[in-house]
Motif scaffolding. Sequence first.
Motif, short mmCIF file in Angstrom:
data_model
loop_
_atom_site.label_atom_id
_atom_site.label_comp_id
_atom_site.label_asym_id
_atom_site.label_seq_id
_atom_site.Cartn_x
_atom_site.Cartn_y
_atom_site.Cartn_z
N ALA B 8 0.87 -1.18 0.00
CA ALA B 8 0.00 0.00 0.00
C ALA B 8 0.91 1.22 0.00
N ASP B 12 -5.00 5.70 0.26
CA ASP B 12 -6.15 5.50 -0.62
C ASP B 12 -5.82 4.58 -1.79
N GLU B 14 -5.61 1.35 -3.93
CA GLU B 14 -6.28 0.06 -3.97
C GLU B 14 -5.53 -0.94 -4.83
N GLU B 15 -4.89 -0.41 -5.86
CA GLU B 15 -4.19 -1.30 -6.77
C GLU B 15 -3.04 -0.55 -7.41
N PRO B 67 -4.26 -5.77 -7.04
CA PRO B 67 -4.70 -5.07 -5.82
C PRO B 67 -3.62 -5.12 -4.75
N THR B 180 -8.76 -7.83 0.58
CA THR B 180 -10.14 -7.51 0.23
C THR B 180 -10.91 -6.90 1.38
N ARG B 183 -10.26 -3.13 2.20
CA ARG B 183 -10.55 -2.32 1.03
C ARG B 183 -12.02 -2.03 0.98
N GLN B 184 -12.85 -3.04 1.29
CA GLN B 184 -14.28 -2.80 1.26
C GLN B 184 -14.66 -1.82 2.33
N GLN B 186 -12.87 0.54 3.53
CA GLN B 186 -12.53 1.88 3.09
C GLN B 186 -13.53 2.37 2.06
N ALA B 187 -13.88 1.46 1.16
CA ALA B 187 -14.78 1.86 0.08
C ALA B 187 -16.12 2.28 0.64
N ARG B 195 -12.57 8.30 0.36
CA ARG B 195 -13.74 7.80 -0.34
C ARG B 195 -14.67 8.94 -0.73
N ARG B 206 -16.90 1.60 -7.72
CA ARG B 206 -16.44 0.27 -7.46
C ARG B 206 -16.30 -0.48 -8.78
#
Lengths: 80, 512
Positions: B8, B12, B14-15, B67, B180, B183-184, B186-187, B195, B206
Amino acid sequence: MNTDDARVAVQAAFAQVAPDLDAAELIDTARLRQDLEIDSLDFLRLVETIAASTGVDTPESDYPQLATVGGVVGYVASHG
Amino acid sequence: MGEFRMPALGADMEEGTLVEWLVKPGDFVHRGELVAAVDTDKSVIEVETFEEGVVAELLAQVGDVLPVGAPLARITATPASGGPAEKQPVRRPVRRPARQPAPEPTRAAPAERAAGIPGTAVPVSPPVRQFAHRVGVDTAAIAGTGPGGAVTHADVERAAAAQARPQLEPESPHPAPEPTVKRQKQARGAEESGRTPALAAPAHVRSSPRARKLAREHGIDLAMLTGTGPEGAVTEADVNAAITATPVVTPTATPTATPAVTPEAPPAPPESAEHPTPAGAPTPAPDAATARAAGLRRAIGTLMARSKKTIPHYYLTTTIDLRAATAWMETANVGRPITSRLVPAVLLLKATALAARETPEMNGYFVDDEFRPSVPVHLGVAVALRKGGIVAPAILDADSLSLDDMMEGLRDLVARARGGRLQRAEMAEATLTVTNLGDLGVDSVYGVIYPPQVALVGFGRVAEQPWAHDGMVGVRPAVTATLSADHRVSDGMRGARFLSRIDELLQEPEGL
């Protein structure tokens, strides 16, 4: 060194230090800091690049003469 | 057997896109050695491995978008690791330590650092400290066998060997999201960090990495699509449907443009039907460059908004007489080749680093409702990018560098920041940042702190100013220094002490 050769060398040096600058922006009245966003580190690199390509070494006391593109070209022409 | 995973590289993130492997199967890698280059949407960052051993297998290829947390390579720990003298970690002339033992609760020693007792410093010479930093060893946790309890090179090597156990990606001060789950979280906007930016930028869409990549290649804005995937996520099929429905965009190829310019299934639209380019530039600005600039702008905006929302800033300012410093510097520069001349900025940076070492409330991270001071000073330098935007990578261990080393480091850092090749540690580990807007001609800057840091120092331009001294008025070069500081961590008294210390240090430039 004649002015034309000096100009070519200076433009090449700018191209290296600030590749995003258009050759059209390098008019004689363009100020390095305010108009071309050349900061002190960029300036050092510029002076270095010019020294390497033209052999013109710029002592710190002469920096004020290089405030504009025209100034740089003139300096290189008269010292090269 | 350990794994090198996609790190990371920002709260922020993600990938990332793997753009270069710096090692190959069979190479022996030391902890802290740079092994790959990853493209985030802001810049290309070189990342190091926290595993030591032999690269067994590369699991990802150049160009893959993966990711955070995805395994990229397998590294086999060998019993012999830690023994031989370490390789120079990188194919680059100037070497900076690639990692710092960050203050975090899971390690033993930082617990005492977190209590704010930097006075328990173990005697460590700078070369050994840099080596320790490079191999990820915390010198405060070692019993030194040198004179006076000093930590020696061999002590660090032993500690590194003892630590050579596979462990997951530790410390970035930004909470490193698990692949995963987090990340969710955060999303879902549980964290403000990115976000829902306070600015006009669209809410995060998404989508799967593959869908994103496809969209990028075809110049499609995901925010315009209706997702048919889970929770409204935009799927690859959604993007494909959009591709066949929109006119074909054929951007002129540039070095940074993605290779897939030929779309997969253009039905009717001829190549002459083009989207108007965003900025109306004469040469069609390719998606990659403008997308990157926009991404960077958004990221900066989000970070600054979060800073202003969560950090109670207070501001102090002082004007510093630089006659002694500039005179000393001019003397030092005479006879020096251009390549080794100092600039005033370096003196200001060094003074700031030294003052920060003495004022721990300015140097560290505010995480999880508490302040964690940092012993080393990793000085972030705000670098303006020529196409707009700023990055603030760190000069690691700035307080222990000589002026010459710092000058060289600064030039290298700025060049790489503008050229787009920074290292993970430089991006993630600044403990304090300096913004020097002097070159732009303003007197002072009241800046915004970069979370999770707790302070920001600003310097305006160095200019001749009238100066009163001993009842007479003269002219001296001076600079206005400002401090923006986190009121949760310090009060005006400490902030003032810090600024005046910078002033004091600059009155004795030979001591810098």
